[in-house]
Design an enzyme around this catalytic site. Structure first.
Site, PDB file in Angstrom:
ATOM      1  CG  ASN A   9      -1.572   1.449   1.412  1.00  0.00           C
ATOM      2  OD1 ASN A   9      -1.718   2.013   0.626  1.00  0.00           O
ATOM      3  ND2 ASN A   9      -2.416   1.337   2.648  1.00  0.00           N
ATOM      4  CE  LYS A  11      -0.017   3.245   4.992  1.00  0.00           C
ATOM      5  NZ  LYS A  11       0.175   3.275   6.347  1.00  0.00           N
ATOM      6  CG  HIS A  95      -5.587   1.997   5.774  1.00  0.00           C
ATOM      7  ND1 HIS A  95      -5.247   2.991   6.335  1.00  0.00           N
ATOM      8  CD2 HIS A  95      -4.418   1.119   5.640  1.00  0.00           C
ATOM      9  CE1 HIS A  95      -3.970   2.609   6.798  1.00  0.00           C
ATOM     10  NE2 HIS A  95      -3.483   1.493   6.225  1.00  0.00           N
ATOM     11  CD  GLU A  97      -2.625   5.481   6.873  1.00  0.00           C
ATOM     12  OE1 GLU A  97      -2.762   5.846   5.747  1.00  0.00           O
ATOM     13  OE2 GLU A  97      -1.699   5.080   7.434  1.00  0.00           O
ATOM     14  CD  GLU A 168      -3.126  -2.352   7.721  1.00  0.00           C
ATOM     15  OE1 GLU A 168      -2.109  -2.628   7.129  1.00  0.00           O
ATOM     16  OE2 GLU A 168      -3.918  -1.633   7.739  1.00  0.00           O
ATOM     17  N   GLY A 174       2.890   2.287  10.796  1.00  0.00           N
ATOM     18  CA  GLY A 174       3.935   3.330  10.569  1.00  0.00           C
ATOM     19  C   GLY A 174       4.553   3.861  11.707  1.00  0.00           C
ATOM     20  CB  SER A 213       5.577  -1.724  11.978  1.00  0.00           C
ATOM     21  OG  SER A 213       5.589  -0.382  12.201  1.00  0.00           O
TER      22      SER A 213
HETATM   23  P1  PGA Z   1       3.193   0.115   7.582  1.00  0.00           P
HETATM   24  O1  PGA Z   1       1.492   0.439   7.118  1.00  0.00           O
HETATM   25  O2  PGA Z   1       3.460  -1.056   7.038  1.00  0.00           O
HETATM   26  O3  PGA Z   1       3.767   1.549   7.108  1.00  0.00           O
HETATM   27  O4  PGA Z   1       3.014   0.264   8.926  1.00  0.00           O
HETATM   28  C1  PGA Z   1       0.815  -0.614   6.894  1.00  0.00           C
HETATM   29  C2  PGA Z   1      -0.681  -0.036   6.249  1.00  0.00           C
HETATM   30  O5  PGA Z   1      -0.968   1.059   6.666  1.00  0.00           O
HETATM   31  O6  PGA Z   1      -1.120  -0.790   5.771  1.00  0.00           O
END
Ligand code: PGA
Length: 251
Positions: A9, A11, A95, A97, A168, A174, A213
Site C-alpha cells: 500500500n 498510500k 484502512h 487512515e 492492522e 507506521g 510495521s
Molecule cells: P506500515 O503501514 O507498514 O507503514 O506500518 C501498514 C498499512 O498501513 O497498511
C-alpha cells in the site's frame, strides 16, 4: 491451502519516475515465485501506468479506496467500474487512515466492501484496534464489531467470500511498533473463529493478512504463524529490497 498474499500500500507516496523504478526492481527481484501472490496498490493517478508495467508479471494491481456509489454526479470520487477498467483486482477498504482521517464508519466500509465484490473486484478489508482499546482489553470487541457489520447481513457474508481481511492494529501502523507474532496470531485466530461461527468453509479459506510495521527482518516470524496468510505493507513497500525480502519470507 491459502496462498499467501503480500500487498504493498503506497498510500499517498511516489511519483511517475519513482513508480517506474520501484516496479522494475520488484518485477526483476520477484521473478516467478509460485509460493506468494504479490499486489501493488498505488495512488489512483498511477493505477493505469503501474498496471501496464505489471502486465504479464503475475503481480496484481489494487486500489487504496473506492466510492460506494456507481458512476454519476460524485465529484472527486472513483467508481468500482473505473477500477475494473484499468485492471485492478483488489481494493483496500476500511484502512484505519480512512476511518480516522476521513470519518469512514463501519457501515460505510461495509457498503464499500459489498460494492467492490458486486463489481467483481476483491476487497481487502482492514480491521484493527487503537492503542487505548488494546490497553483497555477491548481488542476483540472492536475487531468483532468491524467484522460483524458484514457477517450479520446476507450481502455482507456473500462479499466476504471474495474478501481478504487485513488485521492492522492501529498502534503498529507506521510506528515501527510491530505486534509480536503471538499478539497477531491471537487476533487472527479470533477473526477466523468469528467467521467460522457463521460459515466454517469460509473461515478455512479466507486469507487474513497482518499489517503494521512489517519489514524484511520481522516478516518471517509473523508469517510462520498458523493464521497469518501474508501482509499488508505500507512503508516497506516503497523500498524494493524490503518489499522483496517480505515476499520471500512467506512460509
Ligand atoms: P506500515 O503501514 O507498514 O507503514 O506500518 C501498514 C498499512 O498501513 O497498511
Amino acid at each position: 491451502m491459502r496462498k499467501p498474499l503480500v500487498a504493498g500500500n503506497w498510500k499517498m507516496n511516489g511519483s511517475r519516475e519513482n513508480a517506474e523504478s520501484l516496479i522494475a526492481g520488484i518485477k526483476e527481484g520477484l521473478g516467478v515465485n509460485a509460493a506468494v501472490e504479490a499486489a501493488i496498490c498505488p495512488p489512483f493517478v498511477y493505477l493505469s501506468e503501474v498496471g501496464s508495467r505489471l502486465s504479464g508479471s503475475g503481480i496484481a494491481l489494487g486500489a487504496q479506496n473506492v466510492s460506494q456509489h456507481g458512476n454519476g454526479a460524485y465529484t472527486g470520487e472513483i467508481s468500482t467500474s473505473m477500477l475494473l477498467d484499468v485492471g485492478c483486482k483488489y481494493v483496500i477498504s476500511g484502512h484505519s487512515e480512512r476511518r480516522a482521517l476521513y470519518g469512514e464508519a463501519d457501515s460505510l466500509v461495509a457498503e464499500k466492501v459489498v460494492a467492490i465484490n458486486a463489481a467483481g473486484l476483491k476487497p481487502i478489508l482492514c480491521v484493527g484496534e487503537l492503542l487505548k482499546e488494546r490497553e483497555s482489553g477491548k481488542t476483540e470487541e472492536v475487531v468483532a464489531r468491524q467484522l460483524d457489520v458484514l457477517l450479520n447481513s446476507a450481502e455482507g457474508l456473500a462479499a466476504l467470500q471474495n474478501t481478504v481481511i487485513a488485521y492492522e492494529p492501529v498502534w503498529a501502523i507506521g510506528t515501527g511498533m510491530t505486534a509480536t507474532p503471538e499478539q497477531a496470531q491471537d487476533v487472527h485466530a479470533f477473526i477466523r473463529q468469528r467467521i467460522a461461527a457463521k460459515d466454517t468453509a469460509l473461515a478455512q479459506k479466507v486469507r487474513i493478512l497482518y499489517g503494521g510495521s512489517v519489514k524484511g527482518n520481522n516478516a518471517s516470524e509473523l508469517f510462520a504463524k498458523a493464521d497469518i496468510d501474508g501482509g499488508l505493507i505500507g512503508g516497506a513497500s516503497l523500498q524494493v529490497e524490503e518489499f522483496l525480502a517480505i515476499c520471500r519470507a512467506v512460509k
